[in-house]
Design an enzyme around this catalytic site. Structure first.
Site, PDB file in Angstrom:
ATOM      1  N   PRO A  36       0.761  -1.043   0.099  1.00  0.00           N
ATOM      2  CA  PRO A  36      -0.023  -0.136  -0.039  1.00  0.00           C
ATOM      3  C   PRO A  36       0.751   1.705  -0.004  1.00  0.00           C
ATOM      4  O   PRO A  36       1.387   1.333   0.474  1.00  0.00           O
ATOM      5  CB  PRO A  36      -1.105  -0.371   1.127  1.00  0.00           C
ATOM      6  N   ASP A  37       0.320   2.509  -0.965  1.00  0.00           N
ATOM      7  CA  ASP A  37       1.320   3.652  -0.976  1.00  0.00           C
ATOM      8  C   ASP A  37       0.814   4.582   0.639  1.00  0.00           C
ATOM      9  O   ASP A  37       0.425   3.810   1.675  1.00  0.00           O
ATOM     10  CB  ASP A  37       1.015   4.382  -1.779  1.00  0.00           C
ATOM     11  N   PHE A  38       1.309   5.651   0.608  1.00  0.00           N
ATOM     12  CA  PHE A  38       0.777   5.896   2.554  1.00  0.00           C
ATOM     13  C   PHE A  38      -0.345   7.080   2.716  1.00  0.00           C
ATOM     14  O   PHE A  38      -1.093   6.726   3.560  1.00  0.00           O
ATOM     15  CB  PHE A  38       2.678   6.915   2.711  1.00  0.00           C
ATOM     16  N   ARG A  39      -0.361   7.932   1.816  1.00  0.00           N
ATOM     17  CA  ARG A  39      -1.552   8.813   1.987  1.00  0.00           C
ATOM     18  C   ARG A  39      -2.574   8.601   0.848  1.00  0.00           C
ATOM     19  O   ARG A  39      -3.857   9.346   1.715  1.00  0.00           O
ATOM     20  CB  ARG A  39      -1.033  10.462   1.359  1.00  0.00           C
ATOM     21  N   ASN A 105      10.915   4.777  -2.645  1.00  0.00           N
ATOM     22  CA  ASN A 105      10.861   3.816  -1.947  1.00  0.00           C
ATOM     23  C   ASN A 105      12.003   2.427  -1.384  1.00  0.00           C
ATOM     24  O   ASN A 105      13.185   2.912  -1.156  1.00  0.00           O
ATOM     25  CB  ASN A 105       9.965   2.358  -2.498  1.00  0.00           C
ATOM     26  N   ASP A 107      11.054  -0.519  -0.435  1.00  0.00           N
ATOM     27  CA  ASP A 107      10.963  -2.380  -1.317  1.00  0.00           C
ATOM     28  C   ASP A 107      11.844  -2.716  -1.495  1.00  0.00           C
ATOM     29  O   ASP A 107      11.902  -4.297  -1.764  1.00  0.00           O
ATOM     30  CB  ASP A 107      10.000  -2.384  -1.413  1.00  0.00           C
ATOM     31  N   HIS A 122      15.495   7.288   0.627  1.00  0.00           N
ATOM     32  CA  HIS A 122      14.528   6.710   2.418  1.00  0.00           C
ATOM     33  C   HIS A 122      15.269   5.584   2.867  1.00  0.00           C
ATOM     34  O   HIS A 122      14.437   4.956   3.866  1.00  0.00           O
ATOM     35  CB  HIS A 122      13.296   6.712   2.283  1.00  0.00           C
TER      36      HIS A 122
END
Ligand code: APR
Length: 268
Positions: A36-39, A105, A107, A122
């Site tokens: 899932p993304d964040f917002r 990301n 991931d 990040h």
């Protein structure tokens, strides 16, 4: 041709004409890989308050909160596979049409898709560092406790292990940020894919590119605060749009090989 394919062709022509292309990616590029993304609705920050779960200060005060959230995320990260958008960027790199992917990301999906030049603004979930003795830990050393939602302990001193992801209030890696700023300022086309552009300094990169004279293509399912600086906005899922753009570019390039007898675009 429909409006959508016109825009796909336009993006392909911009890629063909560009000499130095850089991609900036956000959580949206990995949504079709099951992360899932964040917002967006249902995103991570709609379920976990980042102030409680994802700031450096909250981690230092109570690391159990972050690791509780991570227990929810780790199975998704572990089972995620690169999707056609990640593969499309890796193919662009092989075609000489993507200098680097600057990603927000953590991931590791760009690397697993085959992109060789990836800057992780990040950080990464693949390693962790002991807050006590700074011993670096591999994901395999962390994952057992992480899956149980427990705090991974240092194999040397028993201290708290923090994943090598950048939490809110934590500095980014200075050399990664400097290199990202350079790439953004020096490119002549930036592909901004699945980015909400609400978090800095990543959100400044498209403006740096624009100021450096680059053209900007956004790929997103929704609008962003920076839409006005985009030269082209491809509204759609990255996993559908990006492969179509790369295939359209390859058709253009193949015609050029026939006409000019060379793979490179006629403009460079
Ligand atoms: N295809 C393209 N875009 C998508 C897709 C998709 N399938 N699904 C979602 N998006 C878009 C959303 O519309 C949104 O603009 O991806 C963007 C995701 O935005 P955010 O959830 O804010 O994620 P991101 O931009 O990566 O956040 C930046 O904020 O919380 C911090 O460190 C975290 O790296 C993260 C940073």
């Amino acid at each position: 041709m429909g409006a959508k394919s016109d825009i796909i062709e336009q993006a392909a022509r911009m890629i063909d004409a560009a000499g130095k292309i850089v991609a900036l990616t956000g959580a949206g590029i990995s949504v079709e890989s099951g992360i899932p993304d964040f917002r967006s609705p249902g995103g991570l920050w709609t379920r976990y308050d980042p102030v409680v779960y994802a700031t450096f200060e909250s981690f230092i005060n109570d690391p159990s909160k972050f690791w509780e959230m991570a227990a929810d995320l780790h199975p998704l990260l572990e089972n995620a596979e690169p999707n056609p958008a990640h593969m499309a960027l890796a193919e662009l790199e092989k075609l000489g049409k993507c200098e680097a992917v600057i990603t927000q990301n953590i991931d590791n999906l760009h690397q697993r898709a085959g992109s060789g030049q990836v800057l992780e603004l990040h950080g990464t979930f693949r390693t962790g560092t002991c807050l006590g003795c700074r011993k670096q830990h591999t994901y395999e050393q962390i994952k057992e406790s992480a899956f149980r939602g427990e705090i991974p302990r240092c194999v040397i001193c028993g201290g708290v292990v923090k994943p090598d992801v950048v939490l809110f209030g934590e500095p980014l890696n200075a050399s990664v940020l400097q290199r990202s700023n350079e790439l953004a300022s020096q490119c002549d086309l930036m592909l901004v894919i699945g980015c909400g552009l609400e978090v800095y300094p990543a959100a400044s990169l498209p403006s740096y590119a624009k100021r450096g004279g680059a053209r900007i293509i956004f790929v997103n399912i929704a609008s962003t605060p920076y839409d006005p600086i985009a030269d082209l906005i491809l509204l759609g899922k990255a996993g559908e749009v990006m492969p179509a753009v790369v295939e359209a570019y390859k058709r253009i390039a193949e015609k050029e090989v026939k006409r000019f007898g060379r793979w490179k675009s006629k403009d460079n």
